[in-house]
Design a protein around this motif. Structure first.
Motif, short mmCIF file in Angstrom:
data_model
loop_
_atom_site.label_atom_id
_atom_site.label_comp_id
_atom_site.label_asym_id
_atom_site.label_seq_id
_atom_site.Cartn_x
_atom_site.Cartn_y
_atom_site.Cartn_z
N GLU A 27 2.22 1.76 -3.50
CA GLU A 27 1.18 2.25 -4.42
C GLU A 27 0.89 3.72 -4.17
N LEU A 28 0.82 4.11 -2.92
CA LEU A 28 0.57 5.51 -2.59
C LEU A 28 1.72 6.39 -3.06
N ASP A 29 2.95 5.92 -2.89
CA ASP A 29 4.11 6.67 -3.35
C ASP A 29 4.10 6.81 -4.87
N ALA A 30 3.68 5.74 -5.57
CA ALA A 30 3.62 5.80 -7.03
C ALA A 30 2.55 6.78 -7.50
N GLU A 31 1.46 6.89 -6.76
CA GLU A 31 0.40 7.84 -7.13
C GLU A 31 0.85 9.28 -6.91
N LEU A 32 1.60 9.51 -5.87
CA LEU A 32 2.01 10.87 -5.55
C LEU A 32 3.21 11.35 -6.34
N GLU B 132 0.82 -1.21 0.00
CA GLU B 132 0.00 0.00 0.00
C GLU B 132 0.86 1.26 0.00
#
Length: 72
Positions: free
Chosen positions: A46-51, A43
């Motif tokens: 994934e959050l780091d990839a979105e930001l 998670e």
């Protein structure tokens, strides 16, 4: 706060955990903690990839200066 803990404290904590959960349930507990850590890592990635935008997708365009409103 935790600077005064020694190896004996760790052994005492481990003994208390074995008494509370029982030796038979410890492998299942360790497996559950491992799965939870794996989910958390996924998670966070994934959050780091979105930001974080990818290098090719983010292009900055300069702003054009605003035109001054017409004077009466």
């Amino acid at each position: 706060m935790l600077a005064n803990l020694t190896g004996w404290h760790g052994i005492a904590v481990l003994a208390i955990i074995v008494l509370i959960f029982g030796a038979s349930k410890l492998p299942a507990l360790a497996k559950s903690v491992g799965q939870s850590m794996r989910i958390l890592k996924t998670e966070v990635r994934e959050l780091d990839a979105e930001l974080t935008p990818e290098a090719g997708s983010a292009t900055l365009t300069p702003r054009s200066p605003r035109a001054a409103p017409p004077r009466p």
